[in-house]
Design a protein around this motif. Structure first.
Motif, PDB file in Angstrom:
ATOM      1  N   TRP A 263       0.848  -1.182   0.000  1.00 28.45           N
ATOM      2  CA  TRP A 263       0.000   0.000   0.000  1.00 28.45           C
ATOM      3  C   TRP A 263       0.885   1.234   0.000  1.00 28.45           C
ATOM      4  O   TRP A 263       2.042   1.184   0.413  1.00 28.45           O
ATOM      5  CB  TRP A 263      -0.910   0.005   1.229  1.00 28.45           C
ATOM      6  N   ASN A 264       0.308   2.340  -0.428  1.00 31.43           N
ATOM      7  CA  ASN A 264       1.071   3.590  -0.443  1.00 31.43           C
ATOM      8  C   ASN A 264       1.191   4.217   0.941  1.00 31.43           C
ATOM      9  O   ASN A 264       2.038   5.063   1.175  1.00 31.43           O
ATOM     10  CB  ASN A 264       0.409   4.599  -1.394  1.00 31.43           C
ATOM     11  N   HIS A 265       0.310   3.840   1.858  1.00 32.29           N
ATOM     12  CA  HIS A 265       0.306   4.405   3.198  1.00 32.29           C
ATOM     13  C   HIS A 265       0.443   3.290   4.229  1.00 32.29           C
ATOM     14  O   HIS A 265      -0.212   2.251   4.132  1.00 32.29           O
ATOM     15  CB  HIS A 265      -0.994   5.170   3.465  1.00 32.29           C
ATOM     16  N   GLU A 266       1.276   3.522   5.216  1.00 35.63           N
ATOM     17  CA  GLU A 266       1.438   2.560   6.297  1.00 35.63           C
ATOM     18  C   GLU A 266       0.235   2.634   7.236  1.00 35.63           C
ATOM     19  O   GLU A 266      -0.265   3.717   7.542  1.00 35.63           O
ATOM     20  CB  GLU A 266       2.722   2.847   7.078  1.00 35.63           C
ATOM     21  N   LEU A 267      -0.214   1.477   7.701  1.00 37.73           N
ATOM     22  CA  LEU A 267      -1.339   1.406   8.617  1.00 37.73           C
ATOM     23  C   LEU A 267      -0.826   1.204  10.037  1.00 37.73           C
ATOM     24  O   LEU A 267      -0.248   0.165  10.356  1.00 37.73           O
ATOM     25  CB  LEU A 267      -2.259   0.246   8.226  1.00 37.73           C
ATOM     26  N   PRO A 268      -0.992   2.210  10.906  1.00 37.33           N
ATOM     27  CA  PRO A 268      -0.528   2.065  12.296  1.00 37.33           C
ATOM     28  C   PRO A 268      -1.231   0.911  13.001  1.00 37.33           C
ATOM     29  O   PRO A 268      -2.407   0.638  12.756  1.00 37.33           O
ATOM     30  CB  PRO A 268      -0.900   3.412  12.936  1.00 37.33           C
ATOM     31  N   GLU A 269      -0.528   0.269  13.872  1.00 34.35           N
ATOM     32  CA  GLU A 269      -1.081  -0.870  14.600  1.00 34.35           C
ATOM     33  C   GLU A 269      -2.299  -0.430  15.417  1.00 34.35           C
ATOM     34  O   GLU A 269      -2.264   0.584  16.125  1.00 34.35           O
ATOM     35  CB  GLU A 269      -0.020  -1.468  15.533  1.00 34.35           C
TER      36      GLU A 269
ATOM     37  N   ASP B 276      -0.664  13.352   2.841  1.00 36.64           N
ATOM     38  CA  ASP B 276      -0.121  12.958   4.139  1.00 36.64           C
ATOM     39  C   ASP B 276      -1.262  12.557   5.075  1.00 36.64           C
ATOM     40  O   ASP B 276      -1.627  13.280   5.991  1.00 36.64           O
ATOM     41  CB  ASP B 276       0.691  14.122   4.733  1.00 36.64           C
ATOM     42  N   TRP B 277      -1.819  11.380   4.797  1.00 31.69           N
ATOM     43  CA  TRP B 277      -2.987  10.921   5.538  1.00 31.69           C
ATOM     44  C   TRP B 277      -2.636  10.570   6.980  1.00 31.69           C
ATOM     45  O   TRP B 277      -1.538  10.076   7.276  1.00 31.69           O
ATOM     46  CB  TRP B 277      -3.569   9.678   4.880  1.00 31.69           C
ATOM     47  N   SER B 278      -3.596  10.776   7.876  1.00 30.97           N
ATOM     48  CA  SER B 278      -3.463  10.299   9.245  1.00 30.97           C
ATOM     49  C   SER B 278      -3.673   8.789   9.279  1.00 30.97           C
ATOM     50  O   SER B 278      -4.191   8.198   8.320  1.00 30.97           O
ATOM     51  CB  SER B 278      -4.504  10.976  10.141  1.00 30.97           C
ATOM     52  N   GLY B 279      -3.284   8.170  10.394  1.00 30.35           N
ATOM     53  CA  GLY B 279      -3.512   6.737  10.537  1.00 30.35           C
ATOM     54  C   GLY B 279      -4.984   6.387  10.467  1.00 30.35           C
ATOM     55  O   GLY B 279      -5.368   5.342   9.925  1.00 30.35           O
ATOM     56  N   THR B 280      -5.835   7.271  10.985  1.00 22.77           N
ATOM     57  CA  THR B 280      -7.275   7.047  10.938  1.00 22.77           C
ATOM     58  C   THR B 280      -7.780   7.028   9.501  1.00 22.77           C
ATOM     59  O   THR B 280      -8.572   6.161   9.112  1.00 22.77           O
ATOM     60  CB  THR B 280      -8.005   8.155  11.729  1.00 22.77           C
ATOM     61  N   LYS B 281      -7.310   7.997   8.701  1.00 19.69           N
ATOM     62  CA  LYS B 281      -7.731   8.065   7.294  1.00 19.69           C
ATOM     63  C   LYS B 281      -7.267   6.834   6.531  1.00 19.69           C
ATOM     64  O   LYS B 281      -8.017   6.262   5.723  1.00 19.69           O
ATOM     65  CB  LYS B 281      -7.178   9.337   6.650  1.00 19.69           C
ATOM     66  N   VAL B 282      -6.035   6.401   6.772  1.00 15.29           N
ATOM     67  CA  VAL B 282      -5.518   5.197   6.122  1.00 15.29           C
ATOM     68  C   VAL B 282      -6.402   4.004   6.481  1.00 15.29           C
ATOM     69  O   VAL B 282      -6.788   3.204   5.620  1.00 15.29           O
ATOM     70  CB  VAL B 282      -4.060   4.927   6.531  1.00 15.29           C
ATOM     71  N   ALA B 283      -6.745   3.900   7.745  1.00 19.89           N
ATOM     72  CA  ALA B 283      -7.525   2.748   8.206  1.00 19.89           C
ATOM     73  C   ALA B 283      -8.920   2.733   7.605  1.00 19.89           C
ATOM     74  O   ALA B 283      -9.382   1.693   7.113  1.00 19.89           O
ATOM     75  CB  ALA B 283      -7.613   2.776   9.735  1.00 19.89           C
ATOM     76  N   VAL B 284      -9.598   3.881   7.611  1.00 21.85           N
ATOM     77  CA  VAL B 284     -10.983   3.874   7.123  1.00 21.85           C
ATOM     78  C   VAL B 284     -11.035   3.705   5.608  1.00 21.85           C
ATOM     79  O   VAL B 284     -11.949   3.066   5.076  1.00 21.85           O
ATOM     80  CB  VAL B 284     -11.735   5.142   7.590  1.00 21.85           C
TER      81      VAL B 284
END
Length: 399
Positions: A124-130, A162-170
């Motif tokens: 993915w282009n964005h890392e997903l925080p744990e 520069d997405w937040s972890g929340t944006k990446v997750a949803v």
């Protein structure tokens, strides 16, 4: 088979219809809801079901593209009516089709192949925080539909990527199908759990990839009327090999179109009766499904269509958001519009000769009325000799 449509036979393994280029053009226009009487009783939802997908885009000049698409087919339908038709009562969802599109809710099962593909994607282009994914699902379950800002923030900085972890997750949950976009609010996606937003009968109707692809190929063929395999693949952004694997069993029939140079496929219902009726005269969004595919647009209409919003201003030829003008079943010009108060400004107009003047004026007047403008001002016409006839026609219509 209507005799005006059937022109002959070919030597392909099974009989095929041969269409003239004009036959194919009219079939395409009718399939796209731009030839013949519009189904006003079905309204915006009918347009969405008929087209199978309506593309979304951030640009708003006269209106956003998903509003312009039903306007082009139904006329001056209210913009609030358009939004309500899409988002009220679980009739539609947003997902990746031709691009980010509004799709009829009935098609939810047929995008299962894409949801599975996203789940199997190796990177993915964005890392997903744990823990971020589970937290998003937990919050939506507890609080109901939310935007990414309400979930905890869309961005880490002001940079759009520069997405937040929340944006990446949803967004990942959206791709997987665990979350659905149920509305656009101030152009922000509103997310909810699929288990709440999608009717049970559709949510649990899991089809295999072949069934999904067969349905989407048939749907694309119906929405296009007639198209090459590349046209059909482009409609929902399928791969060529995916289309090739199922097209023979999709219900579409092989045809030849004079001048196309490639085999084509058609919706058999589109061939059953000759396309007749009144042609729409209207401005088209550059993201309208009639003109999605550039090569197809050139092949059918002899018209080169290119969105120049992302082209540096000095290199633009036709303008920032040049909207093709459809009249008499042809693309007869372009208008690059803007709004200044209650004036619709045609910043740049391209006309396909003097005969296009009345149609372009008609399209401008109707568009102005739709967006509550009381005047139209023409700034530039590419053929200077046609500026005066156009302004005269507009003044006559506005008088």
């Amino acid at each position: 088979m209507a005799p005006s449509i059937v022109r002959g036979m070919t030597t392909l393994p099974r009989p095929t219809t041969t269409l003239t280029a004009d036959d194919a053009r009219r079939i395409s226009l009718r399939a796209q809801g731009l030839l013949g009487a519009p189904d006003r009783r079905a309204g915006v939802r009918g347009v969405l079901r008929h087209l199978g997908a309506v593309q979304l885009d951030t640009i708003s000049v006269l209106a956003r593209s998903h509003e312009l698409v039903p306007y082009a087919r139904l006329g001056a339908v209210g913009r609030k009516t358009v939004e309500a038709a899409y988002w009220t009562g679980a009739h539609a969802f947003e997902y990746w089709s031709h691009a980010a599109c509004i799709l009829p809710i009935e098609e939810w099962p047929h995008f299962a192949f894409r949801r599975r593909a996203y789940r199997d994607r190796p990177h993915w282009n964005h890392e997903l925080p744990e823990g971020a994914y589970d937290q998003v699902i937990k919050q939506l379950r507890a609080e109901g539909p939310l935007t990414s800002t309400e979930l905890g923030g869309a961005k880490k900085t002001s940079d759009w990527w520069d997405w937040s972890g929340t944006k990446v997750a949803v967004e990942r949950a959206l791709m997987y199908g665990e979350v659905v976009c149920v509305e656009r609010r101030g152009w922000k996606r509103v997310y909810d759990l699929a288990e709440r937003a999608v009717p049970d009968a559709l949510l649990h109707d899991e089809l295999d990839d072949t069934e999904c692809l067969r349905r989407l190929v048939r749907l694309a063929g119906e929405s296009l009327g007639v198209g090459t395999r590349a046209d059909i693949a482009d409609y929902h952004r399928l791969k060529g090999e995916q289309v090739a694997a199922v097209i023979a069993d999709s219900g579409l029939v092989p045809v030849e179109v004079e001048g196309w140079g490639k085999p084509a496929w058609a919706d058999p219902e589109a061939l059953a009766t000759p396309p007749r009726g009144r042609h729409r005269t209207t401005l088209l969004s550059p993201f309208d499904s009639l003109i999605w595919e550039r090569a197809r647009t050139e092949r059918i209409f002899g018209f080169t269509h290119r969105l120049e919003a992302y082209v540096p201003k000095p290199k633009r030829v036709h303008g920032y958001f040049a909207m093709p003008v459809l009249a008499g079943g042809r693309l007869v010009g372009r208008v690059d519009p803007a709004r200044e108060g209650r004036t619709l400004v045609a910043r740049q107009v391209t006309l396909d000769g003097p005969k296009a003047v009345p149609a372009v004026a008609e399209a401008l007047i109707e568009a102005a009325t739709w967006v509550d403008c009381t005047d139209v001002r023409v700034e530039r016409v590419d053929a200077p000799g046609l500026r005066e006839p156009l302004t005269r026609e507009l003044a006559r219509a506005l008088a």
